[in-house]
Motif scaffolding. Sequence first.
Motif, PDB file in Angstrom:
ATOM      1  N   PRO A 544       0.836  -1.205   0.000  1.00  0.00           N
ATOM      2  CA  PRO A 544       0.000   0.000   0.000  1.00  0.00           C
ATOM      3  C   PRO A 544       0.872   1.256   0.000  1.00  0.00           C
ATOM      4  O   PRO A 544       2.063   1.218   0.332  1.00  0.00           O
ATOM      5  N   ASN A 545       0.262   2.355  -0.372  1.00  0.00           N
ATOM      6  CA  ASN A 545       0.957   3.633  -0.303  1.00  0.00           C
ATOM      7  C   ASN A 545       1.370   3.896   1.140  1.00  0.00           C
ATOM      8  O   ASN A 545       0.525   3.956   2.031  1.00  0.00           O
ATOM      9  N   GLY A 562     -13.859 -11.871  -1.723  1.00  0.00           N
ATOM     10  CA  GLY A 562     -12.732 -12.745  -1.477  1.00  0.00           C
ATOM     11  C   GLY A 562     -11.396 -12.033  -1.491  1.00  0.00           C
ATOM     12  O   GLY A 562     -10.348 -12.682  -1.440  1.00  0.00           O
ATOM     13  N   LYS A 563     -11.399 -10.696  -1.538  1.00  0.00           N
ATOM     14  CA  LYS A 563     -10.158  -9.937  -1.546  1.00  0.00           C
ATOM     15  C   LYS A 563      -9.682  -9.715  -0.109  1.00  0.00           C
ATOM     16  O   LYS A 563     -10.482  -9.423   0.778  1.00  0.00           O
ATOM     17  N   PRO A 564      -8.380  -9.831   0.138  1.00  0.00           N
ATOM     18  CA  PRO A 564      -7.886  -9.619   1.497  1.00  0.00           C
ATOM     19  C   PRO A 564      -7.995  -8.152   1.905  1.00  0.00           C
ATOM     20  O   PRO A 564      -7.735  -7.250   1.110  1.00  0.00           O
ATOM     21  N   ILE A 565      -8.381  -7.928   3.143  1.00  0.00           N
ATOM     22  CA  ILE A 565      -8.469  -6.582   3.696  1.00  0.00           C
ATOM     23  C   ILE A 565      -7.753  -6.589   5.036  1.00  0.00           C
ATOM     24  O   ILE A 565      -8.007  -7.447   5.883  1.00  0.00           O
ATOM     25  N   ALA A 566      -6.831  -5.648   5.206  1.00  0.00           N
ATOM     26  CA  ALA A 566      -6.015  -5.567   6.406  1.00  0.00           C
ATOM     27  C   ALA A 566      -6.345  -4.307   7.171  1.00  0.00           C
ATOM     28  O   ALA A 566      -6.722  -3.282   6.595  1.00  0.00           O
ATOM     29  N   GLY A 575      -6.154   2.686   9.324  1.00  0.00           N
ATOM     30  CA  GLY A 575      -7.428   2.383   8.702  1.00  0.00           C
ATOM     31  C   GLY A 575      -7.459   0.976   8.152  1.00  0.00           C
ATOM     32  O   GLY A 575      -6.953   0.037   8.775  1.00  0.00           O
ATOM     33  N   ALA A 576      -8.032   0.824   6.965  1.00  0.00           N
ATOM     34  CA  ALA A 576      -8.153  -0.479   6.319  1.00  0.00           C
ATOM     35  C   ALA A 576      -7.664  -0.357   4.884  1.00  0.00           C
ATOM     36  O   ALA A 576      -7.816   0.688   4.249  1.00  0.00           O
ATOM     37  N   THR A 577      -7.083  -1.438   4.375  1.00  0.00           N
ATOM     38  CA  THR A 577      -6.597  -1.441   2.996  1.00  0.00           C
ATOM     39  C   THR A 577      -6.961  -2.753   2.341  1.00  0.00           C
ATOM     40  O   THR A 577      -6.865  -3.819   2.960  1.00  0.00           O
ATOM     41  N   VAL A 578      -7.427  -2.689   1.091  1.00  0.00           N
ATOM     42  CA  VAL A 578      -7.909  -3.857   0.351  1.00  0.00           C
ATOM     43  C   VAL A 578      -6.963  -4.118  -0.826  1.00  0.00           C
ATOM     44  O   VAL A 578      -6.597  -3.191  -1.561  1.00  0.00           O
ATOM     45  N   THR A 585      -3.056  -4.146  -7.000  1.00  0.00           N
ATOM     46  CA  THR A 585      -3.062  -2.814  -6.412  1.00  0.00           C
ATOM     47  C   THR A 585      -3.779  -2.833  -5.070  1.00  0.00           C
ATOM     48  O   THR A 585      -4.587  -3.727  -4.792  1.00  0.00           O
ATOM     49  N   TRP A 586      -3.475  -1.804  -4.263  1.00  0.00           N
ATOM     50  CA  TRP A 586      -4.091  -1.634  -2.957  1.00  0.00           C
ATOM     51  C   TRP A 586      -4.973  -0.390  -2.975  1.00  0.00           C
ATOM     52  O   TRP A 586      -4.626   0.603  -3.603  1.00  0.00           O
ATOM     53  N   THR A 587      -6.083  -0.450  -2.244  1.00  0.00           N
ATOM     54  CA  THR A 587      -6.934   0.714  -2.024  1.00  0.00           C
ATOM     55  C   THR A 587      -7.117   0.882  -0.522  1.00  0.00           C
ATOM     56  O   THR A 587      -7.603  -0.034   0.149  1.00  0.00           O
ATOM     57  N   SER A 588      -6.689   2.040  -0.003  1.00  0.00           N
ATOM     58  CA  SER A 588      -6.738   2.277   1.438  1.00  0.00           C
ATOM     59  C   SER A 588      -7.898   3.193   1.791  1.00  0.00           C
ATOM     60  O   SER A 588      -8.272   4.091   1.028  1.00  0.00           O
ATOM     61  N   TYR A 589      -8.465   2.946   2.976  1.00  0.00           N
ATOM     62  CA  TYR A 589      -9.602   3.711   3.468  1.00  0.00           C
ATOM     63  C   TYR A 589      -9.312   4.142   4.896  1.00  0.00           C
ATOM     64  O   TYR A 589      -8.892   3.324   5.722  1.00  0.00           O
ATOM     65  N   GLY A 590      -9.545   5.410   5.189  1.00  0.00           N
ATOM     66  CA  GLY A 590      -9.246   5.918   6.518  1.00  0.00           C
ATOM     67  C   GLY A 590     -10.125   7.072   6.913  1.00  0.00           C
ATOM     68  O   GLY A 590     -11.345   7.057   6.681  1.00  0.00           O
TER      69      GLY A 590
END
Length: 852
Positions: A544-545, A562-566, A575-578, A585-590
């Motif tokens: 992730p960034n 079924g995608k991993p989310i951390a 936050g959380a990143t998928v 690619t990663w998409t982060s949410y915060g």
Amino acid sequence: MQILFTKVFFSISCFVKDGFFQTLLNKNFFKAPLNQKKSQHISQESQLSFAVIIFVLAGFLSCTSPSFCNTWVNYSPPAPDKKEALAVLTDSLSTWVGYSNYGVVCYDVDGYVKYSITPKEGLPSGNVTSLAIRDKELWIGTSDGLVCRGEVGGIRVFTVKEGLPDNGITCLSLIGSTIYAGTMKGLVKFSGDSSQFFDETQGLPSAHITAIAPCEGGAVVGTTKGWAIMKGSVFEAHTVTNDGLPFEWISAVSYFKMSKSAMGEDTTTDENWYILGTAGSGLLIYRGGKYKVIRKNDDGPGSDWISSMQFEPENREMWIGTKDGLCCWDTVNGKWKKYNTQNSGLISDKIAQVSVFSVDHSITDYEILKSKNGKCSGCPICCGSNSTSPTSTDDSSNPKPQQPSGLRPGGADGPPVVETSNTTSTAVQTAGDARGAKICPECWKIPLNFKPRKLQRIQTWVGIATDEGANLLKEKKLSHIGQGSFYCYLTNKSWEVKGIGIGLDQVWAGEWTKGLMRQRPPIQGFLYYFVPTRLQFFHVSSEPNPNDFPLVINTLSTNIEGKPIAGGYSVGMGGATVYDPASETWTSYGTRQGLSDPDVRCIYRKGDGLVVGTGRGNCTGCVFCFQDGRFEEVSRKGLSVTALQSMFKRPVTCLSADGDKIFVGTSGDGVYVFDGDSWTRMDSLNTKGLSSDDINAIAYRGSVLYVGTNKGLDCFGPNNSYLHVNITDFNANSNIVQCLLWDDTEGDGEELVLWVGHQDGLLRISKAAGLWAHGGIPHCGPTPGSFFWPAYGRNSENTGGAVYGMVWNASPDPDYDKCPYDGLPEGDVTALAYDDFNLWIGTKNGLGRLRK
């Protein structure tokens, strides 16, 4: 019959757990909650109390007990006073339930509500009597008209003004591309945009239509004065006067074609079988111009009142709903299986309708199943602190493949790639099986031309509408075949597994390295994925960034895709990143997406969304719902904490959700439950039976709450019953419960299993029928003990029976080389998950896999 080709996995970890507590028992929270997967917590109504000491119920497995592996899902009704279900329709993605005096509710396969259709949305009546799907149209029969709902939600209503003979729709059936609708004044046939009407003048025995089903070249139609075979616009009527019909009120009809007779003395060569249910006179079999009557006391459905029938052609089974329960007739061998509230999760014996859908679950088994004289377990294990098994490899020695982008190394079904890791040790050759015999290297060697097994498991999903609500029965057809072997990955580096996610095609593991400075190999990243063809874990090289998400994680799960989310946190970010495996690619949410507290501690999948627990610092904790890229804090109604960034006094440690309810375990603040409106708390000071306010794990199943603490396992059942369990009584080395996992791979009946991860190993709890039988030798066991077993239906029998514990402790003796119970990579178990063949065990020293 439509067949869905899919792969369904169910998972849970110590960060993904269910919860509930004692003080809520009088608020009816234990009544008919929704089921949730993957992770798979199946909750059903129970109105009977538990006994603290569970006794053996001799003869519980009778001839009427289901013989296959079954899982039951309860659908929560729209309101307590609107639970009577009149109609049901099940397919691969959804179950629609038509209720009395409400409308239609659409549920997903795990029991979560997707949407509702009521008179507010345009239904002419809230009494839904029948359902059918044509292409993307949902047809809804009501007591005041017929409705066609389009793909985008538009509604067309048909009544007598639009040409119906009567507004009351009694039944619907899709035959080919034609919708057949029955009324009390005739039969209507919808082909495209045109319609035709039929009654006695065209040859029907009666205009009061009760049931419709497809048959070869046409339809079978049941009426109150007999039945008929309809081909085109021509009817062949069968009545009391025409051919000696034993009982004229036909309540259900079905048809199948089979050359071999399964009805004993019936020797006719006619291949056409017409199955007729009656309203009080049993089941009728019509074949070759003759009727065979099966009454309540005969070998058959066990009821004289048949309400609904559907033939499932993949397994050639006839599913029959009656006023005395559900039954399945295997038409090939003539055997009957019967389900009722006393032997299954059926919520009521008074069944209004059944709907059957077959799911083709294709499984690729990459495992090397070898044995020596049928006794060697063939398990590569982790022996000693400095050795690794042939599958205990890390990504630094062999970084390819880099990403799980569609094709696996060696191809999805190709031969496995030969292991070249320089971390491979031959220490496994010194390991023995349970008899002390040494295992030869050939037991674990991966052959060059290995071809995986393809296993077809036809699951049958049966939707059931009753007067007490609706059920879904998932009947599996493949019993487990295993060898009880431990395999170890990412070991001997002090890597702690923070979570395990079961995806659609991958198993994902998130790890964390101890210490402020991450003593890592050159390859960075915290996410790993399992490649079945190589029996290895590989790292995901993209990250992730770093401006949005830290590399140090707190938890890992998977979303509905079924995608991993951390989840993770460090100063200034969190936050959380998928992760998207397709695009790498990663998409982060915060905070920009509404997360006021970015310290994400645990994640739980709820329907097609997520529930997220946080805890910045030691005195804060919050719960958010995450869906469509946005966080929304759950209502604070009923909570005493008023701080801006805090709902609870301590951080959230574990989560679960069940319908509208959310269950929260905290670090030092007890357990909280949100009932969809407000919160209620349980703490050890005021709640009898809760041993500690430090909650490590929570599981909720079958009307029973299981709370894991540092003092053991606390169980809470209906009617204020409770039981404290010291897991050391089952020979576990530690009483510190850290994660819980209900494993219904072989159904949620007698073979249901509870896995308990604790600070010094693994505990397996089951009833007698579920005892370990696949070759693995535990450290001790089976050890009987007291326990609350999940209660299904409205009876207490399923809570009884002997309960046993079997333990695998972490290397009780360094010199002990017997297999497999000393094969855990480390005794401190942090996470658990399962798929078709494996139990995945996260520890503080890597990941273990137990071949079940």
